[in-house]
Design an enzyme around this catalytic site. Structure first.
Site, short mmCIF file in Angstrom:
data_model
loop_
_atom_site.label_atom_id
_atom_site.label_comp_id
_atom_site.label_asym_id
_atom_site.label_seq_id
_atom_site.Cartn_x
_atom_site.Cartn_y
_atom_site.Cartn_z
N THR A 147 -35.79 -45.75 50.12
CA THR A 147 -36.99 -47.08 51.36
C THR A 147 -36.68 -47.83 51.01
OG1 THR A 147 -38.28 -47.63 48.92
CG2 THR A 147 -39.34 -45.18 49.51
N LYS A 169 -33.51 -43.45 43.65
CA LYS A 169 -33.47 -44.23 44.97
C LYS A 169 -34.16 -45.23 43.80
CE LYS A 169 -36.85 -45.37 46.41
NZ LYS A 169 -38.31 -46.08 45.52
N THR A 180 -39.82 -47.34 39.82
CA THR A 180 -40.22 -46.47 40.97
C THR A 180 -38.58 -45.85 41.36
OG1 THR A 180 -41.93 -47.44 42.24
CG2 THR A 180 -40.40 -46.52 43.06
N GLU A 260 -33.91 -54.87 45.18
CA GLU A 260 -34.43 -55.57 46.24
C GLU A 260 -34.29 -57.80 46.09
OE1 GLU A 260 -38.64 -55.25 46.05
OE2 GLU A 260 -38.23 -53.31 46.89
N ASN A 379 -41.13 -59.07 48.82
CA ASN A 379 -42.68 -58.10 48.38
C ASN A 379 -43.64 -59.20 48.32
OD1 ASN A 379 -41.24 -56.10 46.49
ND2 ASN A 379 -39.84 -57.67 45.52
N SER A 384 -47.07 -55.92 54.98
CA SER A 384 -47.67 -56.10 55.93
C SER A 384 -47.45 -55.89 57.36
CB SER A 384 -48.26 -57.84 55.81
OG SER A 384 -47.29 -58.16 55.18
#
Lengths: 384, 384
Positions: A147, A169, A180, A260, A379, A384
């Site tokens: 992702t 992942k 996740t 991230e 994040n 959006s």
């Protein structure tokens, strides 16, 4: 190598059109036997995605012949219709693979919560994936489950005539009880489901369960271990457990290294604990302290924030006996100022924190990340 | 107004030279009686700063005649010498105030952990502060306790012949069981220490204890309530409790509104809970979810992250009965997609999340902040 490193497995990774921007988003892993034993570990979040609810049921049977994984949508909080989508995915894969049973097809999804999957794209994608299954498809499968991962993650260990390989992942929401994180491990060792389960639980307990990027736990975490028996070798339990743990540890480190927006990988070792549970509790508390995570991002060896985090736990310790080292410098001794903090070299990506509770002989290692403006940006713009 | 709104109190705020950059850094609040009853609530962090350890002892006597507060250094994790510094501070204040006893002087400190205070500046500063004590000194005292606060915080309520006023500082580390928060409340009501204690604990439980800016708990949190009895009025217990709660609530809201780097104030109301404890647990879990805090910063009504956070708690609920509203729009109904998320207006600073557990009639409100790049910047540069 990935999930096709072990004999008996084929895989594929294709672009089905699930992701709006295009790109690979559907992976298929097939166990061609002769054995099709499997074990699984899932998120402990009580809000579970449809594929988790489905796959938990599948794994109860101890047999998995194929796994369908998609990125581009988590299929979480999608109600009964979302569960029907997962069911239809398994049915479609069983049919396309010919001779498989839907009840032995596991499904895993990752992406945004609260959106239905585009089944008009996903189902035809399964046909495409089946057509592309090969013994060299592991790499493509690993790519298709990404992702926000910047790189795909694979690991392999080979022992005397048998192999354990895997793909993962995950790039956020890494937290206790898995996060996740979609992981598929395969082996050609010849072992029953119960033996796989024992090895997998032992391995995840000290690897995936001890990485904590941002304290958030996903609705979709899934770790599967599939055994084909194709090597004809039945390894000793401890030997197998060690190999599974090595692959899990390798993948877990890759997850933390690709979290991230992170600029630091933080290794938190809690020593001198009265129990392993104490060590883990303290390690997690340090791992989740936003103020400390910011300080480490700023290359500030702010040990006061470590003590602050330790102080919120119920572990056995006396505040005036705590010792803390950052990158090998004992900046806090006996709960107070220790060696000169100017001696701490913070230039490198890896930061090592050692917290000595001076209360026993148990220990644990937790891996975490720093908190950065990039994390916030990534994040705050995700959906959006 | 602040701590000198009630009769019987004088205060001062001066620059003693404790802060490296100069500026006010020492506050003194004196209770001139006739009564000198007091109650206190302190951090539940087990790593407590020296002034917390000292003041907890002082409060056991139920009498406080003066409070010395300093910014520019927390005097936490400073060992036995740090405790001696706090002791010397109380001794010096008692001596300078003439006729006071050190055992009735509370001390509170805020600033960096792990550094000794510059006593050569702090002790002479007490003489200066005593010389400047006035019945109008409350404002200056409130200014002198600021650290990264952008504004000073005061609140006052006046009832029939008596008053409760107070000052607060705090701009980060706001978390459960209080957080780097120094608060001094004063009243001219005529009440014994036990009555103050009951009112203060009831008030902090639903105000300061329910703000959670960043999940981090300080080593220095202190909330004191001093009563002079100068009004000659003894209010009814419930009337007094309500007034103390109103002042605490006002100050707590000011703390959240001034939290480091925040761009949103998030009001999380958990309703339909089986117990108040469940409501608080769920509220805190939502309040601390970094992914959600980032999403709200990005004005993204990401209700999936709310459900994710609820799912990690042990509260009574069924995942498929959860409902979530953001700014009045029920974006999640029965654990799945509800009203159109495009209807949610996120332009304003206040964000209202309502989480309905559909499991009972209890509720609780927790206040939190979003997570921003400014928060990261401010906290990664704090001690460098």
């Amino acid at each position: 190598m990935s999930v096709t490193a072990a004999q008996g497995f084929t895989a594929a990774g294709i672009a089905a059109g699930i992701k709006e921007g295009g790109g690979p988003d559907l992976a298929l892993v097939v166990n061609n036997g002769p054995r099709r034993a499997a074990a699984g570990v899932f998120t402990s979040n009580r809000v579970k995605a449809a594929p988790v609810v489905w796959s938990e049921q599948v794994l109860k049977g101890g047999t998995v012949s194929a796994v369908v994984l998609n990125s581009g949508g988590a299929n979480a909080c999608t109600g009964p219709l979302g569960f029907q989508d997962t069911h239809a995915t398994a049915e479609k894969a069983a049919e396309a693979l010919d001779g498989h049973s839907a009840g032995e097809v596991a499904v895993a999804s990752t992406g945004l919560i609260g959106l239905r999957l585009p089944m008009d794209k996903l189902l035809p994608g399964i046909d495409t994936a089946v057509a592309q299954l090969t013994e060299h498809g592991g790499e493509k499968a690993a790519i298709a489950i990404k992702t926000t991962d910047s790189v795909h993650k694979t690991a392999v260990v080979t022992r005397d005539g048998w192999t354990v390989g895997g793909m993962a992942k995950g790039a956020g929401m890494l937290a206790p009880g898995l996060a996740t994180m979609l992981v598929v491990l395969t082996t050609d060792a010849d072992l029953p489901a119960a033996a796989l389960d024992t090895a997998l639980r032992a391995a995840t307990r000290t690897t995936f369960d001890r990485i904590d990027s941002d304290g958030c736990m996903s609705t979709n975490d899934t770790v599967l271990l599939l055994a084909s028996g194709a090597s004809g070798v039945t390894p000793a339990a401890d030997e197998f457990a060690e190999a599974v743990r090595a692959v899990c540890d390798d993948l877990a480190r890759q997850l933390i290294g690709d979290a991230e927006g992170a600029s630091k990988d933080i290794r938190i070792e809690v020593v001198g604990a009265a129990s392993e549970d104490d060590a883990v509790e303290v390690g997690r508390s340090i791992a989740r302290n936003n103020l400390l995570k910011c300080a480490l991002h700023g290359e500030d060896p702010n040990w006061g924030r470590v003590l602050s985090a330790i102080g919120t736990t119920s572990a056995v310790f006396e505040p005036d006996q705590l010792n803390v080292a950052i990158n090998g410098i004992w900046v806090c001794k006996n709960g107070s100022v220790g060696e000169d903090r100017e001696l701490v070299d913070m230039r490198y990506r890896e930061v090592r924190i050692t917290a000595d509770l001076a209360a026993g002989t148990e220990s644990a290692v937790i891996w975490a990340n720093d908190l950065t403006a990039d994390y916030v940006h990534e994040n705050s713009a995700y959906s959006s």
